[in-house]
Design an enzyme around this catalytic site. Structure first.
Site, short mmCIF file in Angstrom:
data_model
loop_
_atom_site.label_atom_id
_atom_site.label_comp_id
_atom_site.label_asym_id
_atom_site.label_seq_id
_atom_site.Cartn_x
_atom_site.Cartn_y
_atom_site.Cartn_z
N PHE A 123 0.96 -1.19 0.05
CA PHE A 123 -0.21 0.12 0.02
C PHE A 123 0.75 1.02 -0.05
O PHE A 123 1.71 1.69 1.12
CB PHE A 123 -0.93 -0.23 1.16
CG PHE A 123 -2.00 0.84 1.16
CD1 PHE A 123 -3.16 0.61 0.41
CD2 PHE A 123 -1.99 2.15 2.31
CE1 PHE A 123 -4.20 1.62 0.66
CE2 PHE A 123 -3.10 3.01 2.18
CZ PHE A 123 -4.05 2.81 1.47
N GLY A 124 1.09 1.63 -1.15
CA GLY A 124 2.00 2.97 -1.28
C GLY A 124 1.43 4.40 -1.01
O GLY A 124 1.21 5.04 -2.03
N PRO A 128 7.98 10.21 2.92
CA PRO A 128 9.02 10.66 3.63
C PRO A 128 8.58 12.06 4.30
O PRO A 128 8.82 12.14 5.60
CB PRO A 128 10.39 10.97 2.79
CG PRO A 128 10.21 9.91 1.90
CD PRO A 128 8.72 9.80 1.47
N GLU A 363 -1.38 3.51 10.01
CA GLU A 363 -2.63 3.47 9.56
C GLU A 363 -3.37 4.52 10.50
O GLU A 363 -4.49 4.11 10.98
CB GLU A 363 -3.09 2.14 9.71
CG GLU A 363 -2.63 1.13 8.62
CD GLU A 363 -3.25 -0.21 8.19
OE1 GLU A 363 -4.62 -0.11 8.75
OE2 GLU A 363 -2.69 -0.95 7.92
#
Length: 383
Positions: A123-124, A128, A363
């Protein structure tokens, strides 16, 4: 809500516990030390149907309900949350999202492989410079004819170096905030996509966590998942269910902490008798037990709401917030029961504490969950 699992659900739970005891628990400490889970576990998870739960059988899934999925996730989390994360991401965030948002070709292309364990997804979303501020991600996808050219980077991507497909989120226009984001299914072997595994993590050390760098990666327009500009909605719908999975994994960690504390207290003697006789040790165990029960019930409520087709996003945030913080408390209390022995990896509680700590971060951090819950209750955004 019926608080007693059905016989079928109980059978799934027994299957998951037996699998965990046989295939995970004996190896969890070694995987943690080596910073790598044995990749052979993926196919074993697929063979039992654990990577296809709740996905329709016509697409290679194993069907079933969300409470059964939660019960399996609890057991995997009890054994090793690094393994639980493989399932939570590839199934919970990627396969379920393809099932919900994909067109027929995308479903038939990816779902059978993801559900069987022949392929894994990642899951991209996180970058950063944009963790909690996902609406301001900077990875860009520029339309060129029948393709998009994607450049940017992603960070802390679970399954990142193992995945065969990246559910990638990128900005497709200059509209500020989340309205300019779209979702894509990007093959992990696409030219220009490089992956670097992140080592030296505090917890989840066996999990393949990676940085992804995309340098002019070309994907066909047909790889877009959902409508253009709706990628943020795709991501948030995935995370709403994903938080239930994280919460279930946290229940597993807390359950493992309870079992370890009770076992150790029964066998360890101090002052002439097992420490289980001492009131303050019983207090620690009682606190763990209450956290396990409360976290489990909050998580099961989410599964029940999903299975009945009811709204569940706020309840999912509630479960994730409480269960992740409870897992940290439970593991800390279990370590306290073990005393100095809890501080060495001969016993599992130190690993449980390290693994639990990140659950309050990914998440959606605990602070983000509080903002979501607060907004839902007041109708006022704090952003």
């Amino acid at each position: 809500m019926n608080l007693e699992p059905s016989e079928e659900q109980s059978a799934v739970r027994r299957l998951a516990r037996a699998f965990t005891e046989r295939e995970i628990v004996p190896y969890a400490a070694a995987w943690d030390r080596a910073e790598s889970v044995d990749r052979g576990i993926v196919k074993k998870l697929g063979d039992l149907g654990f990577l296809g739960m709740t996905v329709p059988e016509e697409y290679g899934g194993s069907g079933g309900d969300h409470l059964s999925y939660v019960l399996v996730t609890e057991e995997l989390g009890r054994g090793d949350s690094a393994v639980r994360g493989i399932v939570s991401v590839s199934l919970g965030l990627v396969a379920k999202t393809i099932a919900a948002w994909g067109d027929e070709e995308q479903k038939r292309d990816w779902l059978p492989r993801l559900c069987s364990g022949d392929a894994l997804g990642c899951f991209g979303l996180t970058e950063p410079g944009t963790g909690s501020d996902a609406g301001n991600l900077t990875t860009r996808a520029v339309r060129e004819g029948d393709s998009y050219v994607v450049s940017g980077s992603k960070m802390f991507i679970t399954n990142g170096t193992w995945a065969d497909v990246v559910l990638l989120f990128a900005r497709t226009n200059d509209t500020p905030g989340h309205r300019g984001i779209s979702a894509f299914l990007v093959p992990a072997d696409a030219p220009g996509l490089t992956r670097r595994e992140v080592h030296g993590k505090l917890g989840l050390r066996g999990q393949a966590t990676a940085e992804l760098v995309l340098d002019a990666v070309r994907v066909p327009a047909s790889a877009m998942l959902g409508p253009e500009g709706k990628g943020f909605s795709v991501a948030m719908s995935a995370l709403a269910k994903g938080r239930m999975s994280v919460a279930a994994g946290c229940v597993g960690i807390a359950q493992a902490a309870l079992e370890a504390a009770v076992s150790y207290a029964a066998g360890r003697e101090q002052f002439g008798r097992p420490i289980a006789h001492h009131q303050l040790v019983q207090e620690l165990i009682a606190d763990i037990s209450v956290d396990v029960d409360a976290a489990r019930l909050l998580t099961w409520r989410v599964a029940d709401l999903i299975d009945r087709g009811q709204p569940f996003a706020t309840e999912s945030s509630t479960a994730k917030l409480f269960a992740s913080e409870a897992a940290v408390r439970a593991a800390g209390n279990a370590l306290q029961v073990h005393g100095g022995y809890g501080y060495i990896d001969e016993y599992p509680v130190g690993k449980l504490l390290r693994d639990a700590r990140v659950m309050t971060l990914y998440e959606g951090t605990s602070q983000i969950q509080k903002l979501l819950i607060g907004r839902a209750r007041t109708g006022v955004s704090a952003f």
